[in-house]
Design an enzyme around this catalytic site. Structure first.
Site, PDB file in Angstrom:
ATOM      1  N   GLN A  24      -4.458  -1.373   9.790  1.00  0.00           N
ATOM      2  CA  GLN A  24      -4.406  -2.716   9.202  1.00  0.00           C
ATOM      3  C   GLN A  24      -5.000  -3.742  10.158  1.00  0.00           C
ATOM      4  O   GLN A  24      -4.624  -3.810  11.328  1.00  0.00           O
ATOM      5  CB  GLN A  24      -2.942  -3.063   8.856  1.00  0.00           C
ATOM      6  CG  GLN A  24      -2.767  -4.376   8.134  1.00  0.00           C
ATOM      7  CD  GLN A  24      -3.364  -4.380   6.724  1.00  0.00           C
ATOM      8  OE1 GLN A  24      -3.243  -3.424   5.972  1.00  0.00           O
ATOM      9  NE2 GLN A  24      -4.028  -5.463   6.375  1.00  0.00           N
ATOM     10  N   LYS A  73       0.841  -1.207   0.000  1.00  0.00           N
ATOM     11  CA  LYS A  73       0.000   0.000   0.000  1.00  0.00           C
ATOM     12  C   LYS A  73       0.874   1.254   0.000  1.00  0.00           C
ATOM     13  O   LYS A  73       0.633   2.202  -0.750  1.00  0.00           O
ATOM     14  CB  LYS A  73      -0.934  -0.007   1.222  1.00  0.00           C
ATOM     15  CG  LYS A  73      -2.041  -1.047   1.101  1.00  0.00           C
ATOM     16  CD  LYS A  73      -2.785  -1.292   2.403  1.00  0.00           C
ATOM     17  CE  LYS A  73      -3.752  -2.460   2.232  1.00  0.00           C
ATOM     18  NZ  LYS A  73      -4.401  -2.892   3.469  1.00  0.00           N
ATOM     19  N   ASP A  99     -11.023   2.989   4.105  1.00  0.00           N
ATOM     20  CA  ASP A  99     -11.372   1.567   3.989  1.00  0.00           C
ATOM     21  C   ASP A  99     -12.897   1.397   3.881  1.00  0.00           C
ATOM     22  O   ASP A  99     -13.379   0.344   3.476  1.00  0.00           O
ATOM     23  CB  ASP A  99     -10.901   0.803   5.244  1.00  0.00           C
ATOM     24  CG  ASP A  99      -9.629   0.009   4.985  1.00  0.00           C
ATOM     25  OD1 ASP A  99      -9.328  -0.271   3.810  1.00  0.00           O
ATOM     26  OD2 ASP A  99      -8.949  -0.344   5.971  1.00  0.00           O
TER      27      ASP A  99
END
Ligand code: NAP
Length: 281
Positions: free
Chosen positions: A97, A53, A120
């Protein structure tokens, strides 16, 4: 029949070119888009995801901040970091994460992220907005799948879409996006009786269970679009999906490979969401 491949790497390349242009335009106005990624603990898999990422940000003109913490970090310390990033004007997207260590309540952490920085799309208010057809951020994996269907001009409206897997991060938002695009949607979970009965009727079959070979060729309608979200390891340790790829190639009309399918698209859509967040400022 041999299926056509939906190549997530090629499609990502096209979409990332657009991301880089939009990032450059924002940077020229003194508003470079910024993404913060927080990793707690030493999971090898998570480290690989996070590295990819960050690399994708760097390659496309997005400012990135990577914060890595020991697995012993307390929930209060993590919430304080999220709060600081919520108030950082250089940061437009925040990603924590998952999974987090067991002593940290992941829901609490996700709810602590400012909804307008929740790239997200996991925050409960973003889930609600998606559910009611007014998405602020579409969760990256399902969003990427929709882009894949768009890339082959698939007529989603009126099609029967079957989503195997009902998690909050993939299956449920996937079903919502397909429904909003006009598909008739069936969602299957681990309690579904006779999975094949449902999958064989799918024009669009999205599989996201984390169970290798859960879908075999005999469970696929000839000509269907098969989107394999799963990420597993085979006996030789090689990355593979949830679908028996070799078998499915012979029956389906379109299929996504693993690797090189949905995985790169997930990262690409994270970049897109970060740009969208920065453009809203
Ligand atoms: P998850 O939270 O474990 O959810 C799995 C879902 O699959 C659950 O809804 C579960 O049903 C369902 N399921 C399990 N066994 C089943 C069965 N035999 N028949 C039908 N449904 C079954 O997993 P996730 O986070 O959604 O991830 C799913 C997979 O996608 C994993 O392999 C993950 O690594 C991968 N993934 C890939 C990407 C990417 O970028 N390519 C992104 C995210 C996830 P219940 O609800 O009944 O438990």
């Amino acid at each position: 029949m041999s299926a056509k491949i939906i190549n997530g790497i090629e499609l990502s390349h096209t979409l990332r070119t657009d991301v880089a242009k939009r990032a450059a335009a924002l940077t020229a106005k003194g508003q470079q888009p910024g993404l913060a990624v927080i990793l707690v603990g030493d999971s090898q898999a998570s480290q690989v995801y996070v590295r990819n990422k960050i690399k994708a940000c760097e390659e496309n003109g997005i400012h990135s901040v990577f914060e890595k913490y020991d697995a012993a970090m307390s929930e209060a310390e993590l919430l304080a970091r999220v709060d600081a990033l919520n108030h950082d004007p250089k940061i437009h997207g925040i990603l924590v994460q998952l999974p987090l260590p067991a002593h940290i309540d992941a829901n609490k952490v996700i709810e602590a992220i400012a909804a307008e920085k929740d790239v997200d799309g996991f925050h409960i208010s973003n889930a609600g907005l998606l559910m009611t057809g007014q998405p602020l951020f579409r969760p990256c994996t399902p969003y990427g799948v929709m882009k894949m269907l768009e890339s082959i001009d698939y007529p989603v409206r009126g099609a029967h879409a079957v989503v195997v897997g009902a998690s909050n991060i993939v299956g449920k938002p996937q079903a919502m996006l397909l429904l909003q695009a006009g598909a008739t949607v069936t969602i299957c979970n681990s309690k579904t009786r006779d999975l094949g009965h449902h999958t064989r009727d799918a024009d669009i079959l999205v599989v996201a269970t984390g169970k290798r070979n859960i879908v075999t060729a005999d469970m696929i309608k000839p000509g269907a679009v098969v989107i394999d979200v799963g990420m597993n390891r085979d006996d030789a340790g090689k990355l593979c999906g949830d679908v028996d790829y070799e078998g499915a190639l012979k029956v389906s009309g379109w299929i996504t490979p693993v690797p090189g399918g949905v995985g790169p698209m997930t990262i690409t859509m994270l970049l897109v969401n970060t740009i969208e967040a920065a453009e809203r400022i």
